[in-house]
Every structure is written in C-alpha cells, then in structure tokens.
Design a protein around this motif. Structure first.
Motif, PDB file in Angstrom:
ATOM      1  N   ALA A  61      42.265  46.906  51.852  1.00 58.68           N
ATOM      2  CA  ALA A  61      42.320  47.966  50.846  1.00 58.68           C
ATOM      3  C   ALA A  61      41.011  48.007  50.057  1.00 58.68           C
ATOM      4  N   GLY A  62      40.547  46.820  49.645  1.00 58.77           N
ATOM      5  CA  GLY A  62      39.309  46.742  48.871  1.00 58.77           C
ATOM      6  C   GLY A  62      38.126  47.297  49.652  1.00 58.77           C
ATOM      7  N   ALA A  63      38.082  46.961  50.949  1.00 56.09           N
ATOM      8  CA  ALA A  63      36.974  47.449  51.780  1.00 56.09           C
ATOM      9  C   ALA A  63      37.063  48.949  51.967  1.00 56.09           C
ATOM     10  N   ASN A  64      38.269  49.478  52.024  1.00 59.71           N
ATOM     11  CA  ASN A  64      38.427  50.915  52.141  1.00 59.71           C
ATOM     12  C   ASN A  64      37.795  51.631  50.957  1.00 59.71           C
ATOM     13  N   ILE A  65      37.985  51.072  49.782  1.00 63.84           N
ATOM     14  CA  ILE A  65      37.404  51.706  48.598  1.00 63.84           C
ATOM     15  C   ILE A  65      35.900  51.454  48.555  1.00 63.84           C
ATOM     16  N   GLY A  66      35.519  50.191  48.855  1.00 60.91           N
ATOM     17  CA  GLY A  66      34.118  49.806  48.770  1.00 60.91           C
ATOM     18  C   GLY A  66      33.230  50.531  49.771  1.00 60.91           C
ATOM     19  N   GLU A  67      33.819  50.908  50.906  1.00 63.06           N
ATOM     20  CA  GLU A  67      33.024  51.509  51.970  1.00 63.06           C
ATOM     21  C   GLU A  67      32.299  52.770  51.496  1.00 63.06           C
ATOM     22  N   ARG A  68      33.036  53.586  50.743  1.00 69.33           N
ATOM     23  CA  ARG A  68      32.415  54.845  50.290  1.00 69.33           C
ATOM     24  C   ARG A  68      31.251  54.571  49.327  1.00 69.33           C
ATOM     25  N   LEU A  69      31.391  53.497  48.553  1.00 67.57           N
ATOM     26  CA  LEU A  69      30.289  53.119  47.661  1.00 67.57           C
ATOM     27  C   LEU A  69      29.091  52.617  48.457  1.00 67.57           C
ATOM     28  N   MET A  70      29.384  51.818  49.522  1.00 68.22           N
ATOM     29  CA  MET A  70      28.296  51.270  50.338  1.00 68.22           C
ATOM     30  C   MET A  70      27.578  52.392  51.080  1.00 68.22           C
ATOM     31  N   ASN A  71      28.337  53.422  51.439  1.00 66.42           N
ATOM     32  CA  ASN A  71      27.720  54.576  52.096  1.00 66.42           C
ATOM     33  C   ASN A  71      26.667  55.241  51.241  1.00 66.42           C
ATOM     34  N   VAL A  72      26.826  55.110  49.919  1.00 71.91           N
ATOM     35  CA  VAL A  72      25.831  55.740  49.053  1.00 71.91           C
ATOM     36  C   VAL A  72      24.884  54.699  48.455  1.00 71.91           C
ATOM     37  N   GLY A  73      24.840  53.513  49.099  1.00 70.99           N
ATOM     38  CA  GLY A  73      23.780  52.575  48.764  1.00 70.99           C
ATOM     39  C   GLY A  73      24.162  51.357  47.950  1.00 70.99           C
ATOM     40  N   ALA A  74      25.432  51.235  47.510  1.00 72.92           N
ATOM     41  CA  ALA A  74      25.823  50.060  46.737  1.00 72.92           C
ATOM     42  C   ALA A  74      25.772  48.827  47.650  1.00 72.92           C
ATOM     43  N   ARG A  75      25.218  47.734  47.136  1.00 69.57           N
ATOM     44  CA  ARG A  75      25.072  46.537  47.963  1.00 69.57           C
ATOM     45  C   ARG A  75      25.636  45.285  47.276  1.00 69.57           C
ATOM     46  N   HIS A  76      25.758  45.318  45.962  1.00 64.82           N
ATOM     47  CA  HIS A  76      26.151  44.125  45.226  1.00 64.82           C
ATOM     48  C   HIS A  76      27.649  43.863  45.404  1.00 64.82           C
ATOM     49  N   TYR A  77      27.983  42.796  46.127  1.00 70.26           N
ATOM     50  CA  TYR A  77      29.370  42.538  46.507  1.00 70.26           C
ATOM     51  C   TYR A  77      30.304  42.479  45.299  1.00 70.26           C
ATOM     52  N   GLY A  78      29.860  41.707  44.260  1.00 67.81           N
ATOM     53  CA  GLY A  78      30.707  41.537  43.084  1.00 67.81           C
ATOM     54  C   GLY A  78      31.004  42.867  42.400  1.00 67.81           C
ATOM     55  N   GLN A  79      29.974  43.713  42.315  1.00 71.05           N
ATOM     56  CA  GLN A  79      30.170  45.012  41.674  1.00 71.05           C
ATOM     57  C   GLN A  79      31.103  45.904  42.469  1.00 71.05           C
ATOM     58  N   ILE A  80      30.916  45.863  43.791  1.00 69.26           N
ATOM     59  CA  ILE A  80      31.747  46.707  44.654  1.00 69.26           C
ATOM     60  C   ILE A  80      33.208  46.272  44.526  1.00 69.26           C
ATOM     61  N   ARG A  81      33.409  44.951  44.517  1.00 66.57           N
ATOM     62  CA  ARG A  81      34.775  44.449  44.403  1.00 66.57           C
ATOM     63  C   ARG A  81      35.374  44.814  43.038  1.00 66.57           C
ATOM     64  N   GLY A  82      34.528  44.736  42.010  1.00 69.65           N
ATOM     65  CA  GLY A  82      34.977  45.109  40.673  1.00 69.65           C
ATOM     66  C   GLY A  82      35.407  46.565  40.619  1.00 69.65           C
ATOM     67  N   GLU A  83      34.585  47.420  41.224  1.00 68.81           N
ATOM     68  CA  GLU A  83      34.913  48.849  41.274  1.00 68.81           C
ATOM     69  C   GLU A  83      36.222  49.071  42.038  1.00 68.81           C
ATOM     70  N   ALA A  84      36.359  48.338  43.146  1.00 70.04           N
ATOM     71  CA  ALA A  84      37.570  48.491  43.962  1.00 70.04           C
ATOM     72  C   ALA A  84      38.800  48.123  43.136  1.00 70.04           C
ATOM     73  N   GLN A  85      38.685  47.034  42.371  1.00 71.62           N
ATOM     74  CA  GLN A  85      39.812  46.613  41.527  1.00 71.62           C
ATOM     75  C   GLN A  85      40.127  47.679  40.487  1.00 71.62           C
ATOM     76  N   HIS A  86      39.063  48.202  39.877  1.00 71.83           N
ATOM     77  CA  HIS A  86      39.250  49.226  38.854  1.00 71.83           C
ATOM     78  C   HIS A  86      40.012  50.415  39.412  1.00 71.83           C
ATOM     79  N   TRP A  87      39.618  50.857  40.609  1.00 70.08           N
ATOM     80  CA  TRP A  87      40.256  52.059  41.157  1.00 70.08           C
ATOM     81  C   TRP A  87      41.659  51.783  41.686  1.00 70.08           C
ATOM     82  N   LEU A  88      41.888  50.540  42.117  1.00 71.89           N
ATOM     83  CA  LEU A  88      43.265  50.182  42.495  1.00 71.89           C
ATOM     84  C   LEU A  88      44.163  50.301  41.265  1.00 71.89           C
ATOM     85  N   GLU A  89      43.648  49.820  40.119  1.00 71.57           N
ATOM     86  CA  GLU A  89      44.423  49.935  38.878  1.00 71.57           C
ATOM     87  C   GLU A  89      44.670  51.391  38.525  1.00 71.57           C
ATOM     88  N   GLN A  90      43.621  52.197  38.650  1.00 71.26           N
ATOM     89  CA  GLN A  90      43.738  53.614  38.294  1.00 71.26           C
ATOM     90  C   GLN A  90      44.840  54.308  39.101  1.00 71.26           C
TER      91      GLN A  90
END
Lengths: 246, 256
Positions: free
Chosen positions: B106-135
């Motif tokens: 699930a986390g990778a599903n969310i993170g993938e779209r961020l990585m597609n636009v250049g996000a590389r920092h694993y911790g940040q991507i995971r943080g974003e994924a958590q945030h959107w899971l909560e949302q």
C-alpha cells in the motif's frame, strides 16, 4: 470557495430605490411532465414581487397555488421560463435567470439564504458541522464559525448532546432547528423561509420569530411561507396572495 | 477567477457512432461537475478523452496550469501531457485494481506517484504515504500490506490516496463508488466530500447514480446519445428536470 467576476447582464438593471434588495418581475413557470403524456401545468403567470431591506413578505394561498414554486424560483432552484429576478449582490444588480452556474453559486453563498422544510443530511457529519458549512465555505475561521453556530443552537434549545451527532436520526423539529441555525448563521441580505416553524413547539417558534425580527432590524429582506397564522401576522408586514389555479 | 478547464466542441466518433457530440463546458476551481447518463451515453468516452486515454476527433481542451499557463491539451507535447497527468491531474478508476499495483505494498502504491515526479528520500516518501493513508482513513499499520488483502472499499480509498499524494488540482473519477456496498459507498462519499473541500479540488465525476451526484456535485450535465441534453446546478437539474430523458431518470430513482 470562490470569488467570481460577473458577466454583464444583457438588460440594464431596473430603476429601483436603493432600499430594494429583491425584485422579481413577470415570472412565468410551466411544468411539462414528459413522462406523463406531456401534461403541461402552468404554475406562475406574470408574478411580480419587490422586497425592501427590513421587510418580511408572506406568501399566502391554498396549497398547490404556487407559493413554493415562487420561493424555489427566487432561489434559482426552479428555472423560470420568463421574467427576471433582480437581486442586489455585493453592490451590483444581478438577474438570477441570466447567471452562469458558478455565478449563481456565489450569489447563494453570499447573498441569498434559504431555509427549506427539510434538512438534507449527510451520514457521519455532525450537526455542528452541518450548520457551520455555509460559513466555512465563505472562508470564516472554523472556531468563529462553530461559535456562531453554538450560540444559535443554544438559543434554539437544541440539546447539547445532539451537537456532535449526525442529524440523520434527529426528530423533525430538531432537524428544522439545525436548518434554521445553518441559514441564520450567515448574515444573508436576502432570506427565503419555506415554513421554518412547521415542526417547532411554541417556545422555539418564539425564538425563530425573534431571529427573524433581528434580521429585519439588520436590514435583511425576507420572504416567507408560514402556515402558522400567528407567526405570519407578527413578523410579516405584507402578503402576496396566490389564487388556486384551475 | 478563470476556469481551470475549458472544453469546446469535443467530439469523438466510433465509426459511424458519435460517442461525444460537440461537448462544451467550463470547470472552475473547487467545483465538482457530475456527468450522468445511462450506459452508452458517452460519459465515459468523454472522461477518457479528457484524461488523454483516447484522442478526440475534434474540439479543444484548454487547461489553466498551476504556473498560470493556458495549455491546449491537444497540441502540447506528449511528455508534457504525461507529466500533467501524474502531477496536477488524477484519475480514479471504477475498479481500484485498474488504478493500483497489486503486487506492491500500500505504501509503495502511494509512494510510486511521488517517485515518478522525482521524490527520492525514502523517509519522506514513507511519511507522505502514512499521511495520505490517514487522510483516507486507512490504519497506518497496513502500510506494508498488499492491496489484494484489502476490502473493495479500502482498495478504493487507497486508490484515492495514490492519486491525491501529488496534490492534483483536477481529479477525474469514473464511477468511483460503482462496485461497492451501500454502507461502504456512504463512507467513501463522505470522505470524498471533505477532501474536495479541504484540498479545494476540482472534480469531474462520471456516474449513473443520482444519489452520488446529489451529495457531491455542484453542477450536473446529463448525457444521452453522445450529447448533453441538460445542464445546470445539481439541485436545479434534479428538482426541476426539464428534458424528457432527465425526467425519466429522476422519476426512476427510488427515494428510501
């Protein structure tokens, strides 16, 4: 939600005194029931109405005579076939039937409030938020919006234990008070009331009458349908009488 | 405020059939436009043309980008168009399996779209994924689980999270509540409603469910045989339907 620039009206605004807030002219509305053999029901035929700031005009007449149709037309909920509905919106005259959808949304957010008989409830959304929604959409800070609603809920004697529940399971009178709070929380310059006291007890009817008086004193122009004659006589200065159509 | 999207005379043929016949409308920021019509009315074709999944035969689609440029979607380079679809636009499929990758978490599903636009920092991507899971009201403990272990309603919410993570301005939705139970539908609708307001999203929502548009859409277009037969504010169209087809549609709806 949005700030909108208005398209210029195709006709110039009428010459009305500066006290006028709403001016409906020669409204016509016929319903065509395509699923029932194309029966045509003419309901409004040349209806006109002018309401000034601080006035409350009652729509009276038998049921089926067109009161509610006029009320809904004044809100732009029903689309009239002919005539114009001039409203003073942020200092300029706009004609509702000529507005684009996004412009009408803006007029409803800022200028025209409507208390319908029924509250459209959304499962899971608590009463406080339902009533605060119009203020939130205007960009009012959440705490300020909720405070305004809390004060109205208190005045309307809505039990505190209900405030955080979804109105889905509320009684008719409780839902109606949420609806009233929702519309009175915003200081609309024009307010349309479709039987706002039909499900209320005497005490809360008094509260609503008081709220109406306060809005009048603040310069609001009101139009109402009141089945309760006492309420009507007390808050309304004039009547527009509808005759039953044959 | 200028429109976010302006569509003019969009037309799409399938052989001799006109699936979309000179469709025109403007969509403003923060607005939800519902499109209803029966199967075969052309509403999904319209959505596919807007999303770039299908090339329209005629017409113009002008998008007002985040940087303030007016982009003609038919003439901008394909790469630019693809970038838009990954960033400022989002598409929510009826079947979440079409919008998700089932073989990654699930986390990778969310993170993938961020990585597609250049996000590389694993911790940040995971943080974003958590945030959107909560949302979207999915328990963060499920971040490493595969979507196939999720219920239909959860999968649909995960798809929403995957789309919203890049903070799109325009989201296209094709029957987003289509395959769900009524109770699951209600939760998703309520969630979408608050997300639309909190994120100031503009949405084009295709559905055949009148209850869904009543709750979510500010404006409504009714389509039949590839044409828009009626449009207006949602309450106008549903409370005072004027076209014979709209009347039939509204009258056929069961009110509980």
């Amino acid at each position: 939600m949005m700030i909108t620039q208005f398209t210029p009206s195709t006709a110039p605004p009428p010459h009305l005194s500066t006290e006028v807030r709403l001016h409906a002219e020669a409204l016509g509305k016929t319903f065509t029931l395509h699923t029932q053999g194309g029966v045509r029901l003419p309901v409004l035929d040349g209806v006109s109405l002018t309401v000034k700031a601080g006035e409350c005009v009652a729509l009276t007449g038998a049921s089926g005579s067109g009161k509610s149709t006029l009320m809904r037309s004044l809100y732009g909920n029903y689309r009239v076939d002919s005539g114009s509905i001039w409203v003073r919106h942020e200092g300029t005259w706009v004609d509702l039937p000529q507005l684009q959808p996004h412009e009408l949304i803006a007029v409803r957010q800022k200028t025209i409030g409507y208390v319908s008989q029924f509250l459209r409830v959304i499962p899971r959304v608590p009463a406080l938020e339902v009533a605060a929604e119009p203020l939130l959409e205007l960009g009012v800070a959440p705490e300020t919006a909720l405070d305004t609603v809390r004060q109205l809920f208190e005045r309307l004697n809505l039990p505190k234990r209900l405030w955080h529940l979804s109105p889905t399971t509320f009684s008719g009178g409780e839902k109606q008070r949420v609806n009233i709070a929702r519309a009175f929380a915003v200081g609309y310059p024009v307010l349309l009331l479709d039987e706002p006291t039909s499900a209320l007890d005497a005490t809360n009817r008094q509260v609503v009458m008081q709220l109406i008086e306060e809005r009048k004193a603040a310069g609001c122009a009101l139009v109402g349908i009141f089945h309760d004659e006492d309420v009507r006589k007390q808050v309304c200065s004039r009547e527009l009488m509808f005759e039953r159509q044959n | 405020m200028p429109p976010l999207l302006t569509v003019t005379h969009l037309t799409k043929h399938y052989g001799p059939i006109r699936a979309c016949d000179r469709i025109s409308f403007s969509l403003y920021p923060g607005q939800v436009l519902g499109i209803i019509g029966e199967s075969g009315s052309g509403k999904s074709t319209l959505l596919s043309c807007l999303a770039g999944h299908l090339p329209p035969d005629e017409g113009e689609v002008i998008y007002h980008s985040r940087e303030g440029n007016l982009l003609d979607l038919r003439t901008i380079p394909e790469a630019k168009c693809r970038t838009l679809m990954r960033t400022e636009w989002g598409f929510v499929h009826q079947n979440p399996r079409d919008g998700l990758r089932l073989s990654v978490s699930a986390g990778a599903n969310i993170g993938e779209r961020l990585m597609n636009v250049g996000a590389r920092h694993y911790g940040q991507i995971r943080g974003e994924a958590q945030h959107w899971l909560e949302q979207v009201e999915i328990d963060c403990d499920r971040i490493d689980d595969f979507p196939k272990t999720f219920s239909g309603g959860m999968q649909q919410r995960l798809q929403l999270a995957r789309v919203l993570v890049t903070q799109p301005r325009l989201v296209l939705m094709d029957e987003p509540t289509g395959g769900l139970d009524v109770s699951v539908q209600a939760r998703l609708l309520d969630l979408m409603r608050s997300l639309v307001r909190n994120l100031n999203l503009s949405v084009i929502l295709v559905t055949h469910d009148i209850g869904v548009v009543r709750l979510l859409a500010h404006r409504l277009m009714v389509m039949q045989h590839g044409q828009v037969v009626e449009q207006g504010l949602t309450d106008q169209v549903l409370d005072d339907p004027q076209h014979p087809y709209t009347q039939q549609l509204v009258n056929a709806t069961l009110v509980p």
